[in-house]
Write a protein that holds these residues in place. Sequence first.
Motif, short mmCIF file in Angstrom:
data_model
loop_
_atom_site.label_atom_id
_atom_site.label_comp_id
_atom_site.label_asym_id
_atom_site.label_seq_id
_atom_site.Cartn_x
_atom_site.Cartn_y
_atom_site.Cartn_z
N PRO A 114 6.32 -3.60 2.00
CA PRO A 114 7.08 -2.56 2.71
C PRO A 114 6.67 -2.41 4.17
CG PRO A 114 6.46 -1.78 0.54
CD PRO A 114 5.74 -3.08 0.74
N ASP A 115 5.37 -2.56 4.47
CA ASP A 115 4.91 -2.48 5.86
C ASP A 115 5.49 -3.61 6.69
OD1 ASP A 115 3.47 -0.25 5.24
OD2 ASP A 115 1.49 -1.21 5.35
N ILE A 116 5.50 -4.81 6.12
CA ILE A 116 6.05 -5.96 6.84
C ILE A 116 7.54 -5.77 7.09
CG2 ILE A 116 6.57 -8.42 6.65
CD1 ILE A 116 3.92 -8.70 5.09
N ARG A 117 8.23 -5.29 6.08
CA ARG A 117 9.68 -5.01 6.26
C ARG A 117 9.90 -4.02 7.39
NH1 ARG A 117 11.09 -4.67 0.27
NH2 ARG A 117 12.51 -6.40 -0.13
N ALA A 118 9.09 -2.96 7.41
CA ALA A 118 9.25 -1.92 8.43
C ALA A 118 8.96 -2.46 9.82
CB ALA A 118 8.35 -0.73 8.12
N ARG A 119 7.95 -3.34 9.94
CA ARG A 119 7.56 -3.85 11.25
C ARG A 119 8.48 -4.94 11.76
NH1 ARG A 119 2.26 -4.40 9.24
NH2 ARG A 119 2.39 -6.65 9.59
N PHE A 237 -1.01 -13.80 11.48
CA PHE A 237 -0.75 -13.67 10.05
C PHE A 237 -0.59 -12.20 9.70
CE2 PHE A 237 -2.84 -17.78 10.30
CZ PHE A 237 -2.07 -18.56 9.46
N ASP A 238 0.30 -11.95 8.74
CA ASP A 238 0.47 -10.59 8.23
C ASP A 238 -0.60 -10.23 7.21
OD1 ASP A 238 3.20 -9.80 9.43
OD2 ASP A 238 3.61 -11.76 8.55
N ALA A 239 -1.12 -11.23 6.50
CA ALA A 239 -2.18 -11.00 5.52
C ALA A 239 -2.92 -12.30 5.29
CB ALA A 239 -1.61 -10.46 4.20
N ILE A 240 -4.21 -12.17 5.01
CA ILE A 240 -5.07 -13.32 4.70
C ILE A 240 -5.85 -13.02 3.42
CG2 ILE A 240 -7.03 -14.72 5.45
CD1 ILE A 240 -6.19 -14.20 8.34
N PHE A 241 -5.81 -13.94 2.50
CA PHE A 241 -6.64 -13.88 1.30
C PHE A 241 -7.79 -14.87 1.48
CE2 PHE A 241 -2.82 -12.01 -0.19
CZ PHE A 241 -3.07 -11.33 -1.38
N CYS A 242 -9.02 -14.36 1.43
CA CYS A 242 -10.20 -15.23 1.49
C CYS A 242 -11.20 -14.68 0.47
CB CYS A 242 -10.79 -15.26 2.89
SG CYS A 242 -12.18 -16.43 3.06
N ARG A 243 -11.01 -15.05 -0.78
CA ARG A 243 -11.73 -14.41 -1.87
C ARG A 243 -12.76 -15.36 -2.48
NH1 ARG A 243 -7.31 -11.77 -5.66
NH2 ARG A 243 -6.79 -13.96 -6.01
N ASN A 244 -13.98 -14.86 -2.59
CA ASN A 244 -15.08 -15.62 -3.20
C ASN A 244 -15.37 -16.90 -2.42
OD1 ASN A 244 -15.21 -13.73 -5.44
ND2 ASN A 244 -13.29 -14.65 -6.09
N VAL A 245 -15.26 -16.81 -1.11
CA VAL A 245 -15.60 -17.91 -0.21
C VAL A 245 -16.78 -17.53 0.68
CG1 VAL A 245 -14.76 -19.35 1.69
CG2 VAL A 245 -13.21 -18.76 -0.19
N LEU A 246 -16.77 -16.32 1.21
CA LEU A 246 -17.83 -15.89 2.14
C LEU A 246 -19.21 -15.88 1.49
CD1 LEU A 246 -16.07 -12.91 3.97
CD2 LEU A 246 -16.25 -15.30 4.71
N ALA A 262 -9.96 -11.87 12.26
CA ALA A 262 -9.50 -10.73 13.05
C ALA A 262 -8.63 -11.18 14.22
CB ALA A 262 -10.71 -9.93 13.56
N ARG A 263 -9.00 -12.30 14.83
CA ARG A 263 -8.23 -12.83 15.96
C ARG A 263 -6.83 -13.26 15.55
NH1 ARG A 263 -7.78 -18.07 17.39
NH2 ARG A 263 -9.52 -18.65 16.02
N LEU A 264 -6.70 -13.78 14.33
CA LEU A 264 -5.41 -14.32 13.89
C LEU A 264 -4.55 -13.32 13.13
CD1 LEU A 264 -6.24 -17.97 12.75
CD2 LEU A 264 -5.28 -17.19 14.90
N LEU A 265 -5.12 -12.20 12.71
CA LEU A 265 -4.34 -11.21 11.98
C LEU A 265 -3.56 -10.31 12.93
CD1 LEU A 265 -6.70 -9.98 9.12
CD2 LEU A 265 -4.35 -10.76 8.81
N GLU A 266 -2.36 -9.93 12.51
CA GLU A 266 -1.61 -8.89 13.21
C GLU A 266 -2.43 -7.60 13.21
OE1 GLU A 266 1.45 -8.51 14.53
OE2 GLU A 266 2.79 -10.05 13.74
N PRO A 267 -2.33 -6.77 14.25
CA PRO A 267 -2.92 -5.43 14.14
C PRO A 267 -2.36 -4.72 12.91
CG PRO A 267 -2.24 -5.87 16.40
CD PRO A 267 -1.72 -7.01 15.56
N GLY A 268 -3.23 -4.22 12.07
CA GLY A 268 -2.79 -3.63 10.82
C GLY A 268 -2.64 -4.63 9.69
N GLY A 269 -2.81 -5.92 10.00
CA GLY A 269 -2.72 -6.94 8.96
C GLY A 269 -3.84 -6.83 7.96
#
Length: 298
Positions: A114-119, A237-246, A262-269
Amino acid sequence: MTAATPASQSPAAPAAAGRREFPFEKRHFEFIARMLHQLAGIALAPHKVEMVYSRLARRLRELNLADFDAYCALLESEDGGNEIGFLVNALTTNLTSFFRESHHFDYLAKTVVPDIRARHGGESSHPRLRLWSAGCSSGQEPYTIAMVLAAAFGPELRRWDAKILATDIDTHMIDTARRGVYPAEVAASIPGPLRDRFTRRLREDGEAKIVVEEDLKRLITFKPLNLLEHWPMKGPFDAIFCRNVLIYFDRAGRTQVIENFARLLEPGGCLFLGHSESLYGVSNRFRQTGPTIYRRLP
């Protein structure tokens, strides 16, 4: 990716050579640990010596190598780059499943979409939508993301310029993910309506399998990528999944990767991490909005 099972013995402990097929000395462990950190950013704790031995002994048998001296020489040779993917795969557990940590996908469907749709929804006839599965392993995570997007947007998704990037350091995992063929039993974690819509059954080599439908595959681009090397993508990017990697990186590596996210994510992403991961003491570029869910600050 998830954490490899730790072992209790340290590299300085007796080698117990009588119980081992191949002699494995402290210098072998230290060489492998150093190379894994230099090339992939993965930090091997000293107490994982027995885990390293047991997993790489299988690799020596597959390669018909006489001992760990020969394996270390292979890693240093011109062909060593081809072996790094096998090394990473052997020393990490590529445990993944469809809809793993399901609260992330609930949040994706009910809050992020819904946030992506709104933006972006009114921007043009083909508004842009970009998500990234970083450390995608054998592909269940990006396919899950694609199912959620297709279900949440419905037919409207056709007018979006929607793409999912899926990357992993292990080229063999990327090949598996690109095929999208899995043992039939793993489909049990996919909600029935989505399973019926986006997968079909087949038999391969006498075994029951499922294969992901081509319409879903077309949303995803699979690429090999080492997160500690150059990133060719520009975002945002609107969202990034990076799970069980760090969990595999040292503090410097984690900080580097998170700052690049942080550099590649949209503000609020949104950034989705694994259940045992946190940004505490790593970055002040995000605020937490749910269990292992973070939003990039403006």
